[in-house]
Design an enzyme around this catalytic site. Structure first.
Site, PDB file in Angstrom:
ATOM      1  N   SER A 172      11.786 146.322  29.851  1.00 45.80           N
ATOM      2  CA  SER A 172      11.356 147.441  29.296  1.00 45.80           C
ATOM      3  C   SER A 172       9.833 148.127  30.542  1.00 45.80           C
ATOM      4  O   SER A 172       9.471 147.844  31.490  1.00 45.80           O
ATOM      5  CB  SER A 172      10.173 147.297  28.101  1.00 45.80           C
ATOM      6  OG  SER A 172       9.174 149.056  27.370  1.00 45.80           O
ATOM      7  N   TYR A 185       4.061 142.350  22.862  1.00 43.76           N
ATOM      8  CA  TYR A 185       5.259 142.999  23.824  1.00 43.76           C
ATOM      9  C   TYR A 185       5.685 143.303  24.718  1.00 43.76           C
ATOM     10  O   TYR A 185       5.732 142.831  26.024  1.00 43.76           O
ATOM     11  CB  TYR A 185       5.433 144.128  22.821  1.00 43.76           C
ATOM     12  CG  TYR A 185       7.057 144.923  23.416  1.00 43.76           C
ATOM     13  CD1 TYR A 185       7.906 144.179  22.685  1.00 43.76           C
ATOM     14  CD2 TYR A 185       7.492 145.728  24.183  1.00 43.76           C
ATOM     15  CE1 TYR A 185       9.144 144.396  23.666  1.00 43.76           C
ATOM     16  CE2 TYR A 185       7.933 146.656  24.181  1.00 43.76           C
ATOM     17  CZ  TYR A 185       9.675 145.567  23.960  1.00 43.76           C
ATOM     18  OH  TYR A 185      10.395 146.106  24.564  1.00 43.76           O
TER      19      TYR A 185
END
EC number: 1.1.1.62
Length: 298
Positions: A172, A185
């Protein structure tokens, strides 16, 4: 002094390699054939994993699909079969190491040696640090990075033996630049990016030039994992657009795939600009999303 002199002597090489890199960007890269490859995709029951499976199904590959959701994985498998692919779906919880290893044994017995591994499965919890439960933190790391270790340890030896294969890490933009209320995350995605980079260098050190690696680092994607994300960097990405970039990156052996490309610039800015300027820049970028547990907007 000697170190400084060594750096100066390397400057001509830097200039040559920069020019070479610029020229290569202007020349369209030839896509490799993946016909006949055994492709394993984790998290293939929805979103990026599902669409990636569809694209590989069109390329005459043999697909191994993993997901924790039985209905989701069966739907993906059915569509891939309609596209002409041979498909082997497995229900696998990627947060469970022994379940992964059990599925690995079945794949090797029933299908063969995986030659393209796409570590895509992921989870995210939107909450501040204190509202994020301990099991949620553990699961975030188990799925988003530890599973990459277990699958790669299982399938990489055959790739190395044949000096042929590809390991794909779906990370990401949050693996390069941080976002508040996504602490677990972001941390896991930083680890995933580190895994990709370290694996890439390790394979090079071992002389495995035929085993490729790629890492996907997209901005927010409209997959429903995070509610109503927005940023001044541009609109929320559609999964189809991201998968188009991912497939192009895999087929041209691109190591780092940023979507959009401006994310690459941000990663450079964070390393060279003053902190106060970066604070202003982040406020201008203005990352927002709904359903942050534990945080009250004042």
């Amino acid at each position: 002094m000697k170190y400084l002199l060594d750096l100066i002597l390397l400057l001509p090489l830097l200039i040559v390699f920069c020019i070479e890199s610029f020229i290569k960007r202007l020349i369209p890269k030839k896509k490799k054939s993946v016909a006949g490859e055994i492709v394993l995709i984790t998290g293939a029951g929805h979103g990026i994993g599902r669409l990636t499976a569809y694209e590989f199904a069109k390329l005459n590959t043999k697909l191994v699909l993993w997901d924790i959701n039985k209905n989701g994985i069966e739907e993906t498998a059915a569509k891939c079969r309609k596209l002409g692919a041979q498909v082997h779906p497995f229900v696998v919880d990627c947060s469970q190491r022994e379940e992964i290893y059990s599925a690995v044994r079945k794949v090797k017995e029933e299908v063969g040696d995986v030659s393209i591994l796409v570590n895509n499965a992921g989870v995210v919890y939107t909450a501040d640090l204190f509202a994020t439960q301990d099991p949620q933190i553990e699961k975030t790391f188990e799925v988003n990075v530890l599973a990459h270790f277990w699958t790669t340890k299982a399938f990489l030896p055959a790739m190395m033996k044949n000096n042929h294969g590809h390991v794909v890490t779906v990370a990401s933009a949050a693996g390069h630049t941080v976002v508040p209320f996504l602490l677990a995350y972001c941390s896991s995605k930083f680890a995933a990016v580190g895994f990709h980079r370290a694996l890439t260098d390790e394979l090079a050190a071992l002389g495995c030039t035929g085993v490729r690696t790629s890492c996907l680092c997209p901005n927010f994607i409209n997959t429903g994992f995070i509610k109503n994300p927005s940023t001044n960097l541009g609109p929320t990405l559609e999964p189809e657009e991201v998968v188009e970039h991912l497939m192009h990156g895999i087929l041209t052996n691109q190591k780092m795939i940023f979507v959009p490309g401006s994310i690459a610039l941000l990663t450079v800015l964070e390393r060279v600009f003053p902190e106060r300027f970066l604070d202003v820049l982040k406020r201008r970028i203005n990352v927002k999303f709904d359903a942050v547990v534990g945080y009250k907007d004042k």
